[in-house]
Motif scaffolding. Structure first.
Motif, PDB file in Angstrom:
ATOM      1  N   VAL A  32       0.836  -1.203   0.000  1.00 28.78           N
ATOM      2  CA  VAL A  32       0.000   0.000   0.000  1.00 28.78           C
ATOM      3  C   VAL A  32       0.868   1.250   0.000  1.00 28.78           C
ATOM      4  CG1 VAL A  32      -1.594   1.359   1.421  1.00 28.78           C
ATOM      5  CG2 VAL A  32      -2.023  -1.073   1.046  1.00 28.78           C
ATOM      6  N   ARG A  33       1.890   1.270   0.850  1.00 25.28           N
ATOM      7  CA  ARG A  33       2.761   2.459   0.910  1.00 25.28           C
ATOM      8  C   ARG A  33       3.498   2.674  -0.405  1.00 25.28           C
ATOM      9  NH1 ARG A  33       3.510   0.251   6.094  1.00 25.28           N
ATOM     10  NH2 ARG A  33       2.696   1.608   7.750  1.00 25.28           N
ATOM     11  N   SER A  34       4.007   1.601  -1.003  1.00 27.34           N
ATOM     12  CA  SER A  34       4.761   1.757  -2.245  1.00 27.34           C
ATOM     13  C   SER A  34       3.846   2.196  -3.380  1.00 27.34           C
ATOM     14  CB  SER A  34       5.476   0.450  -2.607  1.00 27.34           C
ATOM     15  OG  SER A  34       4.546  -0.571  -2.922  1.00 27.34           O
ATOM     16  N   ALA A  35       2.612   1.680  -3.412  1.00 25.39           N
ATOM     17  CA  ALA A  35       1.675   2.097  -4.454  1.00 25.39           C
ATOM     18  C   ALA A  35       1.276   3.555  -4.273  1.00 25.39           C
ATOM     19  CB  ALA A  35       0.440   1.205  -4.443  1.00 25.39           C
ATOM     20  N   ALA A  36       1.084   3.978  -3.018  1.00 25.54           N
ATOM     21  CA  ALA A  36       0.746   5.379  -2.766  1.00 25.54           C
ATOM     22  C   ALA A  36       1.890   6.294  -3.190  1.00 25.54           C
ATOM     23  CB  ALA A  36       0.424   5.580  -1.287  1.00 25.54           C
ATOM     24  N   GLN A  37       3.129   5.869  -2.923  1.00 25.83           N
ATOM     25  CA  GLN A  37       4.282   6.654  -3.350  1.00 25.83           C
ATOM     26  C   GLN A  37       4.373   6.704  -4.870  1.00 25.83           C
ATOM     27  OE1 GLN A  37       6.352   8.473  -1.539  1.00 25.83           O
ATOM     28  NE2 GLN A  37       7.528   9.091  -3.342  1.00 25.83           N
ATOM     29  N   GLY A  38       4.137   5.566  -5.510  1.00 21.32           N
ATOM     30  CA  GLY A  38       4.156   5.536  -6.964  1.00 21.32           C
ATOM     31  C   GLY A  38       3.077   6.409  -7.575  1.00 21.32           C
ATOM     32  N   ALA A  39       1.903   6.438  -6.927  1.00 18.36           N
ATOM     33  CA  ALA A  39       0.815   7.292  -7.411  1.00 18.36           C
ATOM     34  C   ALA A  39       1.183   8.763  -7.293  1.00 18.36           C
ATOM     35  CB  ALA A  39      -0.456   6.991  -6.629  1.00 18.36           C
ATOM     36  N   GLN A  40       1.865   9.098  -6.207  1.00 17.07           N
ATOM     37  CA  GLN A  40       2.291  10.493  -6.036  1.00 17.07           C
ATOM     38  C   GLN A  40       3.275  10.880  -7.139  1.00 17.07           C
ATOM     39  OE1 GLN A  40       4.104  11.253  -2.243  1.00 17.07           O
ATOM     40  NE2 GLN A  40       4.484  13.396  -2.673  1.00 17.07           N
ATOM     41  N   GLU A  41       4.211   9.991  -7.440  1.00 20.10           N
ATOM     42  CA  GLU A  41       5.190  10.279  -8.486  1.00 20.10           C
ATOM     43  C   GLU A  41       4.543  10.317  -9.873  1.00 20.10           C
ATOM     44  OE1 GLU A  41       8.169   7.320  -7.989  1.00 20.10           O
ATOM     45  OE2 GLU A  41       8.795   8.054  -6.002  1.00 20.10           O
ATOM     46  N   ALA A  42       3.419   9.582 -10.032  1.00 21.97           N
ATOM     47  CA  ALA A  42       2.719   9.569 -11.313  1.00 21.97           C
ATOM     48  C   ALA A  42       1.816  10.786 -11.490  1.00 21.97           C
ATOM     49  CB  ALA A  42       1.903   8.289 -11.452  1.00 21.97           C
TER      50      ALA A  42
END
Length: 364
Positions: A32-42
């Motif tokens: 969940v944390r890594s996906a949220a970080q990836g979403a922020q970068e996207a």
């Protein structure tokens, strides 16, 4: 046959789990944390203020189906825009729509076609997928791509798929109250569930092991007392089939109450009778059909037994109840979502325990 001694022996579990499936199942919070970080970068935050004509959730094989069902149930009839579940991009897709898709298969040809069509017609596309392969390439650099950062075996990527969807609907202001962009509360609850379900805990202290023992050598009937719980039940049935080779019936409790054959089986099992017994052909004990076991899932604030009574006109007091109000107290912000995520994770880990204890999971 279930080797229940295995579940009480962490060393034996580690020895048989050569593929590290238990360790992967414990990464839900990290996913969940890594996906949220990836979403922020996207750049998903840039969707804020955009009110789409429709939100299209593409269901692809794997965790995408469960994530789409959970998201649709979470948004519910109060969502300010139509939520469309489809296997491929609809023919009417256009620049006013938002398309959300998740896959672990970088070579999903049908999804690649849907992504290309959606981009070509000007739709906003959020894609959770590997960065290499035809699916990502189909976006032609015009999709908001969330790449996986934590590798997991097939069937254990629901947290990543769900996180990508939650960040998207939150950025679109479709949730009230909104979620925090990092999904910290969700990740923390999943970390806490992983701690409860760790192999070192005895079965009576480990909810996932306890669940595995209760479902072993039974036909699980997984009935949701509310729409969100019913969506989790669908995921639970997939998890049991994927990791333990167990066939389960998943349904909303109101729909399940109309399945008269299962109701008769439950009544007979509660009375200590075998509804499948044929008096003209008495099979050997080894060929008997396992008895059903009813598990009621709930994510809401109300007493699930009262909800079931109100919706079906009857209750099942002998049913196993999974309503994690001890973990997520009533009145907690986004309590239903957090309970749904905890239940989904518990079934993932419980199914892995059951698969290991029955030697269903293949060694690496």
């Amino acid at each position: 046959m279930l080797d229940d001694t295995l579940l009480a022996d962490p060393s034996a579990l580690a020895a048989i789990d050569t593929a590290g499936v238990l360790r992967a199942a414990a990464t839900a919070g990290a996913q969940v944390r890594s996906a949220a970080q990836g979403a922020q970068e996207a750049g998903l935050a840039q969707l804020s203020g955009h009110r789409p004509r429709a939100l299209v959730l593409l269901r692809r094989p794997g965790a995408s189906v469960s994530a789409a069902g959970i998201l649709a149930a979470l948004l519910g009839p109060g969502c300010p825009v139509p939520v469309v579940l489809a296997d491929t991009a609809p023919s009417w897709i256009g620049p006013l729509d938002v398309v959300l898709a998740h896959t672990a298969d970088a070579n999903d040809a049908e999804l690649a076609d849907s992504v290309a069509r959606s981009v070509r017609r000007g739709a906003e596309v959020v894609l959770s997928a590997p960065g290499d392969g035809p699916v990502a390439s189909a976006g032609a650099g015009r999709v908001r791509l969330i790449e996986p950062r934590i590798p997991v075996p097939p069937g254990l990527d629901l947290p990543r798929a769900l996180a990508a969807g939650l960040v998207t609907v939150s950025a679109l202001d479709l949730l009230d109250p909104p979620l925090d962009p990092g999904l910290d509360a969700l990740a923390d609850e999943l970390d806490a569930e992983a701690e409860r379900d760790q192999p070192g805990h005895e079965p009576f202290m480990n909810p996932a092991k306890s669940l595995a023992l209760r479902l072993a050598e039974h036909i699980p009937l997984l009935w949701g007392a509310d729409s969100l719980a019913a969506a989790v039940a669908e995921h639970a049935a997939i998890a049991l089939a994927t990791h333990a080779g167990v066939v389960a019936h998943a349904s909303d409790v109101a729909q399940a109450a109309t399945v008269t054959g299962l109701l008769r089986a439950l009544t007979a099992a509660a009375a200590g009778n075998d509804v499948f017994h044929d008096p003209f052909d008495d099979p050997p004990a080894g060929a008997e059909v396992p008895p059903p076991r009813l598990v009621l899932l709930a994510t809401g604030e109300d007493d699930p037994h009262q909800v079931t009574l109100r919706r079906t006109g009857r209750s099942w007091p002998a049913a196993d109840l999974l309503h994690p109000v001890d973990e997520i107290a009533r009145g907690t912000r986004h309590a239903a979502l957090l309970r749904a995520a905890v239940l989904a994770s518990r079934f993932d880990v419980g199914a892995v325990y059951l698969g290991l204890a029955t030697r269903t999971i293949e060694p690496a």
